[in-house]
Design a protein around this motif. Structure first.
Motif, PDB file in Angstrom:
ATOM      1  N   HIS A  29     -17.977  56.411   6.477  1.00 58.49           N
ATOM      2  CA  HIS A  29     -17.920  57.867   6.364  1.00 58.49           C
ATOM      3  C   HIS A  29     -16.629  58.326   5.717  1.00 58.49           C
ATOM      4  O   HIS A  29     -16.466  59.479   5.380  1.00 58.49           O
ATOM      5  CB  HIS A  29     -18.115  58.554   7.717  1.00 58.49           C
ATOM      6  N   ASP A  30     -15.677  57.411   5.569  1.00 58.64           N
ATOM      7  CA  ASP A  30     -14.504  57.712   4.765  1.00 58.64           C
ATOM      8  C   ASP A  30     -14.132  56.471   3.968  1.00 58.64           C
ATOM      9  O   ASP A  30     -14.663  55.388   4.187  1.00 58.64           O
ATOM     10  CB  ASP A  30     -13.327  58.273   5.578  1.00 58.64           C
ATOM     11  N   GLN A  31     -13.228  56.676   3.012  1.00 61.15           N
ATOM     12  CA  GLN A  31     -12.878  55.610   2.068  1.00 61.15           C
ATOM     13  C   GLN A  31     -11.382  55.625   1.845  1.00 61.15           C
ATOM     14  O   GLN A  31     -10.777  56.688   1.740  1.00 61.15           O
ATOM     15  CB  GLN A  31     -13.631  55.888   0.759  1.00 61.15           C
ATOM     16  N   ARG A  32     -10.825  54.439   1.748  1.00 60.49           N
ATOM     17  CA  ARG A  32      -9.378  54.321   1.557  1.00 60.49           C
ATOM     18  C   ARG A  32      -9.067  53.413   0.391  1.00 60.49           C
ATOM     19  O   ARG A  32      -9.883  52.584   0.003  1.00 60.49           O
ATOM     20  CB  ARG A  32      -8.735  53.791   2.830  1.00 60.49           C
ATOM     21  N   VAL A  33      -7.869  53.565  -0.115  1.00 65.65           N
ATOM     22  CA  VAL A  33      -7.377  52.694  -1.178  1.00 65.65           C
ATOM     23  C   VAL A  33      -5.875  52.524  -0.979  1.00 65.65           C
ATOM     24  O   VAL A  33      -5.185  53.453  -0.567  1.00 65.65           O
ATOM     25  CB  VAL A  33      -7.695  53.266  -2.585  1.00 65.65           C
ATOM     26  N   GLU A  34      -5.405  51.317  -1.226  1.00 62.17           N
ATOM     27  CA  GLU A  34      -3.967  51.008  -1.173  1.00 62.17           C
ATOM     28  C   GLU A  34      -3.520  50.758  -2.601  1.00 62.17           C
ATOM     29  O   GLU A  34      -4.048  49.880  -3.284  1.00 62.17           O
ATOM     30  CB  GLU A  34      -3.730  49.756  -0.317  1.00 62.17           C
ATOM     31  N   LEU A  35      -2.557  51.555  -3.071  1.00 59.95           N
ATOM     32  CA  LEU A  35      -2.057  51.410  -4.434  1.00 59.95           C
ATOM     33  C   LEU A  35      -0.812  50.529  -4.435  1.00 59.95           C
ATOM     34  O   LEU A  35      -0.068  50.505  -3.454  1.00 59.95           O
ATOM     35  CB  LEU A  35      -1.749  52.784  -5.026  1.00 59.95           C
ATOM     36  N   PRO A  36      -0.580  49.816  -5.539  1.00 57.80           N
ATOM     37  CA  PRO A  36       0.554  48.892  -5.577  1.00 57.80           C
ATOM     38  C   PRO A  36       1.928  49.559  -5.521  1.00 57.80           C
ATOM     39  O   PRO A  36       2.899  48.944  -5.107  1.00 57.80           O
ATOM     40  CB  PRO A  36       0.390  48.150  -6.904  1.00 57.80           C
ATOM     41  N   ALA A  37       2.018  50.824  -5.953  1.00 57.43           N
ATOM     42  CA  ALA A  37       3.322  51.499  -6.001  1.00 57.43           C
ATOM     43  C   ALA A  37       3.142  52.991  -5.734  1.00 57.43           C
ATOM     44  O   ALA A  37       2.068  53.549  -5.953  1.00 57.43           O
ATOM     45  CB  ALA A  37       3.965  51.296  -7.370  1.00 57.43           C
ATOM     46  N   GLU A  38       4.230  53.631  -5.280  1.00 52.85           N
ATOM     47  CA  GLU A  38       4.175  55.069  -4.980  1.00 52.85           C
ATOM     48  C   GLU A  38       3.843  55.905  -6.205  1.00 52.85           C
ATOM     49  O   GLU A  38       3.148  56.905  -6.099  1.00 52.85           O
ATOM     50  CB  GLU A  38       5.513  55.528  -4.397  1.00 52.85           C
ATOM     51  N   GLU A  39       4.333  55.533  -7.352  1.00 50.34           N
ATOM     52  CA  GLU A  39       4.080  56.274  -8.588  1.00 50.34           C
ATOM     53  C   GLU A  39       3.071  55.542  -9.461  1.00 50.34           C
ATOM     54  O   GLU A  39       3.202  55.489 -10.682  1.00 50.34           O
ATOM     55  CB  GLU A  39       5.401  56.488  -9.343  1.00 50.34           C
ATOM     56  N   ASP A  40       2.052  54.984  -8.850  1.00 53.23           N
ATOM     57  CA  ASP A  40       1.049  54.201  -9.560  1.00 53.23           C
ATOM     58  C   ASP A  40       0.340  55.069 -10.611  1.00 53.23           C
ATOM     59  O   ASP A  40       0.015  56.230 -10.333  1.00 53.23           O
ATOM     60  CB  ASP A  40       0.026  53.642  -8.562  1.00 53.23           C
TER      61      ASP A  40
END
Length: 123
Positions: free
Chosen positions: A88-99
Motif C-alpha cells: 500500500h506504500d512504496q519506498r526507495v533508497e537513493l545513493p546520495a542526498e543530491e541524487d
C-alpha cells in the motif's frame, strides 16, 4: 545503468538469490524495457520485503532513452506488481542526498522520509 548492472547483476549475487529456498524474501524480480531494435533501454527491480511496503531496489534508464517515459513506465509496472502482493506504500533508497533521480521521484509523488529515503502511497 552500467554501474547498476555491475553491482546488482554480478553472477555471485544472482547465484546467491537463486539458491535461497523459495527465492529471496519479497523479491519480485526484474522488469526490462527494450527499444525498437531490442536493445535494453531501462531496467527496474523491486519487491515487497515487509508486508504492505513495496521497495524499489533499482531503476535505471539508458542516457539516450531518458525523458521518453521509460522510467515512468517501469515504475508503474513495478508498482502494479507490488500492489498485487499487498503493498500500500512504496519506498526507495537513493545513493546520495543530491541524487540526480530526486526530481523524477518527487514528480512521481515520493516525499522524503530522510536524506536518502523516499516514500509514497500506492493508490
Amino acid at each position: 545503468m552500467r554501474r547498476l548492472i555491475s553491482a546488482q547483476c554480478a553472477l555471485p549475487r544472482i547465484r546467491a538469490e537463486i539458491e535461497i529456498p523459495g527465492g529471496a524474501p519479497g523479491w519480485l524480480g526484474w522488469l526490462v524495457a527494450t527499444g525498437p531494435a531490442g536493445a535494453v533501454v531501462g531496467v527496474a527491480a523491486g519487491g515487497v520485503p515487509v508486508p504492505g511496503e513495496g521497495e524499489v531496489y533499482a531503476l535505471a534508464v539508458a542516457d539516450d532513452s531518458r525523458r521518453r517515459g521509460v522510467g515512468t513506465a517501469l515504475l508503474a509496472a513495478a508498482s502494479d506488481r507490488m500492489r498485487t502482493y499487498g503493498a500500500h506504500d512504496q519506498r526507495v533508497e537513493l545513493p546520495a542526498e543530491e541524487d540526480p533521480a530526486l526530481p523524477f521521484y518527487a514528480h512521481q509523488g515520493f516525499s522524503p522520509l530522510g536524506p536518502t529515503r523516499w516514500s509514497r502511497l500506492l493508490s
